[in-house]
Motif scaffolding. Structure first.
Motif, PDB file in Angstrom:
ATOM      1  N   LEU A   1       0.940  -1.036   0.035  1.00  0.00           N
ATOM      2  CA  LEU A   1       0.048   0.075   0.094  1.00  0.00           C
ATOM      3  C   LEU A   1       0.777   1.395   0.014  1.00  0.00           C
ATOM      4  O   LEU A   1       1.703   1.241   0.608  1.00  0.00           O
ATOM      5  CB  LEU A   1      -0.786   0.020   1.260  1.00  0.00           C
ATOM      6  CG  LEU A   1      -2.312  -0.988   1.348  1.00  0.00           C
ATOM      7  CD1 LEU A   1      -2.781  -1.091   2.802  1.00  0.00           C
ATOM      8  CD2 LEU A   1      -3.085  -0.599   0.307  1.00  0.00           C
ATOM      9  N   THR A   2       0.761   2.244  -0.697  1.00  0.00           N
ATOM     10  CA  THR A   2       1.159   3.674  -0.799  1.00  0.00           C
ATOM     11  C   THR A   2       0.455   4.180   0.231  1.00  0.00           C
ATOM     12  O   THR A   2      -0.375   4.201   0.947  1.00  0.00           O
ATOM     13  CB  THR A   2       1.137   4.271  -2.192  1.00  0.00           C
ATOM     14  OG1 THR A   2      -0.428   4.625  -2.430  1.00  0.00           O
ATOM     15  CG2 THR A   2       1.608   3.487  -3.405  1.00  0.00           C
ATOM     16  N   GLN A   3       1.307   5.551   0.661  1.00  0.00           N
ATOM     17  CA  GLN A   3       0.727   6.243   1.621  1.00  0.00           C
ATOM     18  C   GLN A   3      -0.670   6.896   1.024  1.00  0.00           C
ATOM     19  O   GLN A   3      -1.515   7.262   1.813  1.00  0.00           O
ATOM     20  CB  GLN A   3       1.902   7.385   1.947  1.00  0.00           C
ATOM     21  CG  GLN A   3       1.539   8.202   3.389  1.00  0.00           C
ATOM     22  CD  GLN A   3       1.117   7.339   4.796  1.00  0.00           C
ATOM     23  OE1 GLN A   3       2.216   6.654   4.726  1.00  0.00           O
ATOM     24  NE2 GLN A   3       0.117   7.502   5.139  1.00  0.00           N
ATOM     25  N   GLY A   4      -0.479   7.482  -0.098  1.00  0.00           N
ATOM     26  CA  GLY A   4      -1.751   7.980  -0.567  1.00  0.00           C
ATOM     27  C   GLY A   4      -2.981   6.924  -0.572  1.00  0.00           C
ATOM     28  O   GLY A   4      -3.942   7.415  -0.302  1.00  0.00           O
ATOM     29  N   GLN A   5      -2.770   5.613  -0.772  1.00  0.00           N
ATOM     30  CA  GLN A   5      -4.027   4.508  -0.582  1.00  0.00           C
ATOM     31  C   GLN A   5      -4.308   4.630   0.871  1.00  0.00           C
ATOM     32  O   GLN A   5      -5.420   4.505   1.087  1.00  0.00           O
ATOM     33  CB  GLN A   5      -3.397   3.342  -1.224  1.00  0.00           C
ATOM     34  CG  GLN A   5      -3.269   3.427  -2.810  1.00  0.00           C
ATOM     35  CD  GLN A   5      -2.509   2.097  -3.204  1.00  0.00           C
ATOM     36  OE1 GLN A   5      -1.661   1.600  -2.469  1.00  0.00           O
ATOM     37  NE2 GLN A   5      -2.549   1.643  -4.352  1.00  0.00           N
ATOM     38  N   VAL A   6      -3.325   4.587   1.721  1.00  0.00           N
ATOM     39  CA  VAL A   6      -3.577   4.391   3.102  1.00  0.00           C
ATOM     40  C   VAL A   6      -4.417   5.658   3.380  1.00  0.00           C
ATOM     41  O   VAL A   6      -5.579   5.872   4.209  1.00  0.00           O
ATOM     42  CB  VAL A   6      -2.395   4.201   4.063  1.00  0.00           C
ATOM     43  CG1 VAL A   6      -2.858   4.552   5.538  1.00  0.00           C
ATOM     44  CG2 VAL A   6      -1.946   3.072   3.756  1.00  0.00           C
TER      45      VAL A   6
ATOM     46  N   GLN B   1      -6.287   3.544  -6.880  1.00  0.00           N
ATOM     47  CA  GLN B   1      -5.434   4.571  -6.183  1.00  0.00           C
ATOM     48  C   GLN B   1      -5.876   4.944  -4.846  1.00  0.00           C
ATOM     49  O   GLN B   1      -5.301   5.353  -4.012  1.00  0.00           O
ATOM     50  CB  GLN B   1      -5.476   5.772  -7.115  1.00  0.00           C
ATOM     51  CG  GLN B   1      -4.704   5.527  -8.481  1.00  0.00           C
ATOM     52  CD  GLN B   1      -4.541   7.058  -9.173  1.00  0.00           C
ATOM     53  OE1 GLN B   1      -3.703   7.785  -8.966  1.00  0.00           O
ATOM     54  NE2 GLN B   1      -5.355   6.979 -10.386  1.00  0.00           N
ATOM     55  N   MET B   2      -7.235   4.939  -4.722  1.00  0.00           N
ATOM     56  CA  MET B   2      -7.973   5.367  -3.495  1.00  0.00           C
ATOM     57  C   MET B   2      -7.927   6.595  -3.013  1.00  0.00           C
ATOM     58  O   MET B   2      -8.022   6.914  -1.884  1.00  0.00           O
ATOM     59  CB  MET B   2      -7.631   4.284  -2.170  1.00  0.00           C
ATOM     60  CG  MET B   2      -7.865   2.843  -2.765  1.00  0.00           C
ATOM     61  SD  MET B   2      -9.296   2.332  -3.367  1.00  0.00           S
ATOM     62  CE  MET B   2     -10.380   2.276  -1.837  1.00  0.00           C
ATOM     63  N   THR B   3      -7.493   7.495  -3.964  1.00  0.00           N
ATOM     64  CA  THR B   3      -7.551   8.941  -3.747  1.00  0.00           C
ATOM     65  C   THR B   3      -8.302   9.541  -4.736  1.00  0.00           C
ATOM     66  O   THR B   3      -8.644   9.104  -5.727  1.00  0.00           O
ATOM     67  CB  THR B   3      -5.934   9.585  -3.706  1.00  0.00           C
ATOM     68  OG1 THR B   3      -5.331   9.131  -5.109  1.00  0.00           O
ATOM     69  CG2 THR B   3      -5.075   8.818  -2.834  1.00  0.00           C
TER      70      THR B   3
END
Length: 315
Positions: free
Chosen positions: A20-25, A61-63
């Protein structure tokens, strides 16, 4: 009650290739934060479906993203007839009227500053109210909203795609699978009961007491890869029985019974339980026989006046 974020991220990480990227988190955290503030006691199937929709609409991306984010602003200006009110956010908010309505909801001027819809907490709030109230689409039965597809006697994650874009073969089924995975990852910080029940998504965690004469066994993991059994009452979804005459959703009830029975008689890594729940839940949701049984149990829907479609949206 808040969800166990560590458990959640560990369970969904495989959906993102194991990392997981920080952006997804941050993006998923904003959505769960909004849920815990807005609907802490709500039906977690709604939250799971919003996460699944975001997973699809943002290409994982979840952003919050712009429509056709891989193309230039000049392309959007030339090709999108609703420019500058093109899709933004988790669910691709479009059209001036929806930007005005969303701005009224979050308390900011999204008409003059549409890029504000890309702020994660604004985007989450807009998704919650838009999908909850059915802003985006309607038909002769009324608005396509979360409550139309997820309630005590209805569980239709495939049909719920109508909330955003209407039924799209393959896409609707894929989002339903994402929904099942996210649902299995949603676990309360403080287990309602010890043992296997704590691994179930919250809507599977309510014991109905003496309403049923068919107790089942809940399995307990003792830390040494062995399971023991303790008689317990059946697990049924929160809200599955709204009164003494209501009937439980057969899919949620059977999911609890199948998973409990399997884990009671087999060794299974506890970290895999939510995946098992999601797989069983999705398989049963796609059973024609169970779908017919659920439809027979559903009361006649109220018909509301409305157009076949609300304002068109971009695909």
């Amino acid at each position: 009650m808040p969800f166990d974020r560590t458990f959640f991220f560990n369970q969904v990480r495989p959906m993102f290739g194991g990392r997981l990227t920080q952006g997804q988190v941050d993006g998923m955290s904003a959505i769960v934060d909004e849920w815990e503030q807005r609907l802490p006691d709500g039906d977690p199937r709604w939250l799971a479906y919003m996460l699944a929709t975001t997973f699809h609409e943002t290409a994982r991306q979840m952003t919050p993203v712009k429509e056709a984010y891989w193309l230039s602003e000049n392309w959007r200006r030339r090709n999108l007839r609703y420019y500058p009110y093109y899709g933004r956010g988790y669910v691709q908010l479009t059209w001036r009227d929806n930007y005005r309505r969303a701005g009224d909801h979050v308390g900011d001027n999204l008409v003059d500053h549409p890029d504000l819809a890309l702020r994660p907490h604004y985007a989450a709030a807009i998704m919650f109210v838009g999908m909850g109230e059915g802003w985006f689409r309607s038909d002769s039965r009324g608005r396509h909203s979360l409550s139309r597809y997820f309630k005590h006697n209805v569980n239709d994650p495939v049909g719920a795609r109508a909330i955003i874009n209407g039924y799209e073969p393959g896409i609707a089924e894929a989002i339903a699978r994402y929904h099942a995975r996210f649902l299995g990852a949603l676990r309360l910080v403080v287990p309602v009961r010890a043992g296997l029940e704590a691994a179930f998504a919250p809507e599977l965690v309510q014991g109905i007491g003496t309403r049923s004469a068919n107790p089942i066994a809940a399995a307990h993991y003792d830390g040494d890869s062995e399971f023991t059994e303790t008689p317990r009452t059946p697990l049924l979804p929160v809200g599955a029985m709204d009164n003494d005459t209501a009937q439980p959703d057969p899919i949620l009830q059977m999911t609890a019974e199948i998973v409990t029975g399997f884990v009671s008689n087999n060794k299974l890594d506890p970290s895999r339980i939510s995946e098992l729940i999601a797989d069983v839940y999705f398989a049963l949701s796609n059973s024609d026989d169970l779908s017919r049984r659920r439809q027979l149990a559903e009361p006649d829907a109220e018909y509301l006046e409305g157009s076949e479609e609300a304002e068109p949206r971009a695909a």
